[in-house]
Design an enzyme around this catalytic site. Structure first.
Site, mmCIF file in Angstrom:
data_model
loop_
_atom_site.group_PDB
_atom_site.id
_atom_site.type_symbol
_atom_site.label_atom_id
_atom_site.label_comp_id
_atom_site.label_asym_id
_atom_site.label_seq_id
_atom_site.Cartn_x
_atom_site.Cartn_y
_atom_site.Cartn_z
ATOM 1 N N CYS A 60 0.672 -0.965 0.102
ATOM 2 C CA CYS A 60 -0.018 -0.115 0.106
ATOM 3 C C CYS A 60 0.705 1.027 0.005
ATOM 4 C CB CYS A 60 -0.882 -0.006 1.252
ATOM 5 S SG CYS A 60 -1.797 1.541 1.493
ATOM 6 N N HIS A 79 -7.785 -3.955 2.968
ATOM 7 C CA HIS A 79 -6.633 -3.169 3.671
ATOM 8 C C HIS A 79 -7.002 -1.668 3.451
ATOM 9 C CE1 HIS A 79 -2.570 -1.986 4.925
ATOM 10 N NE2 HIS A 79 -2.828 -1.131 3.796
ATOM 11 N N GLU A 80 -7.339 -1.207 2.202
ATOM 12 C CA GLU A 80 -7.711 0.212 1.975
ATOM 13 C C GLU A 80 -8.955 0.525 2.630
ATOM 14 O OE1 GLU A 80 -5.269 1.765 0.639
ATOM 15 O OE2 GLU A 80 -4.233 0.339 -0.179
ATOM 16 N N HIS A 126 -7.964 1.941 5.953
ATOM 17 C CA HIS A 126 -7.802 3.429 5.958
ATOM 18 C C HIS A 126 -8.659 4.247 6.046
ATOM 19 C CE1 HIS A 126 -3.591 2.318 5.989
ATOM 20 N NE2 HIS A 126 -3.451 1.833 4.569
ATOM 21 N N HIS A 186 -1.171 1.690 9.455
ATOM 22 C CA HIS A 186 -0.465 0.395 9.023
ATOM 23 C C HIS A 186 -0.264 -0.196 10.324
ATOM 24 C CE1 HIS A 186 0.682 1.447 5.041
ATOM 25 N NE2 HIS A 186 -0.315 0.976 4.638
#
Length: 305
Positions: free
Chosen positions: A113, A258-259, A262, A268
């Site tokens: 990422c 994962h994104e 955020h 992270h």
């Protein structure tokens, strides 16, 4: 499957199938990508010397938060670079040497990422007595208290296959049970809370993509809502990515989970098991939240188990 003519690309790449080496081969298409073969030379570099190209390495570490200031970087293997390498090694549970050993280079070259690693480490002890690895963005931004639904939309261009949209919908569903927020797709891109875009190279924000490998995607902290994926990657949106004949294939759902972390406010994690761990190798599927992810999002949103 990819956004380009994926059927032709699959045939072409399948004929070039080869076994992966100990260091992933990543083409240097952009300022943050690494060349697999050329990177071996870094193992011979020593502090106090000058080596052509180290200014780009410093820029890479600056982009990921390991060098806080952004002066005109030079090619000296100086204390600033040594400190950045040591912090990086510590963050990834590597042997702390301050040098470019093989394991450090292997980690650096693993696709990842594009969001910086250095944000805010909670350094708190969980209810199980373990040190947490999750992090937050500066000032711990989050969606407004009481939010029960967020809308998301895909950019009108490029047009996405339904399998891409389904993969991202599945990724959103992984977070709903732990954050108590429903995610609803809408066709109104301009007014959606979350805006999803597949783009190449420079695409209108300060973080250009770098072509195949390297940076896979990035997303912005709440309540910005922008979520971008590198359109030049070979994305697998359905089927078993671990059996893909393409050695550079990436699982879209895994990267999207994962994104979305955020987008919700998580930084992270240094926990290799966590969804919020920054890196993911090709042909890897990783879609289920780890305890570290759950602890982090509950800490941020004040949700009790």
């Amino acid at each position: 499957m990819t956004l380009r003519n994926h059927q032709e690309l699959l045939v072409a790449l399948a004929t070039l199938y080869f076994l992966a080496t100990s260091l992933p081969s990543v083409s240097a298409h952009g300022p943050y990508a690494w060349d697999g073969e050329a990177t071996y030379k870094f193992t011979t570099y020593h502090p106090g010397q000058n080596y052509k190209g180290l200014s780009n390495v410093k820029n890479y570490f600056h982009h990921l938060g390991y060098i806080p200031n952004a002066p005109h970087f030079d090619d000296n293997f100086d204390d600033t670079l040594v400190s950045a390498i040591k912090t990086y090694q510590k963050n990834y549970n590597l042997n702390v040497t301050g040098k470019f050993d093989i394991n450090t280079l292997k980690q650096i070259m693993t696709p990842r990422c594009g969001v910086p690693d250095i944000i805010i480490n909670t350094n708190k002890t969980t209810s199980f007595g373990m040190i947490s690895d999750y992090t937050f963005f500066k000032d711990m931004p989050r969606w407004q208290a009481g939010t029960t639904q967020l809308t998301y939309a895909f950019s009108p261009e490029p047009r996405l296959d339904d399998t891409f949209k389904s993969a991202i919908a599945r990724a959103f569903s992984k977070w709903t049970p732990v954050v108590n927020i429903a995610f609803q797709e809408t066709t109104s891109y301009e007014t959606a809370n979350i805006k999803i875009l597949f783009a190449s190279k420079n695409h209108g924000d300060p973080y250009p993509f770098d072509g195949p490998g390297g940076i896979l995607g990035h997303a912005f902290a709440p309540t910005d809502g922008r979520c971008h994926f590198d359109a030049d990657e070979y994305w697998v949106a359905s089927g078993d990515v671990t059996k893909s004949p393409v050695t550079s294939a990436f699982d879209l759902e895994s990267v999207a989970v994962h994104e979305i972390g955020h987008l919700l406010g998580l930084g992270h994690s240094s926990d290799l098991r966590a969804i919020m761990y920054p890196s993911i190798p090709p042909r890897t599927r990783k879609v289920n939240l780890a305890q570290d992810d759950i602890d982090g999002i509950r800490k941020l949103y004040g949700i009790n188990p």
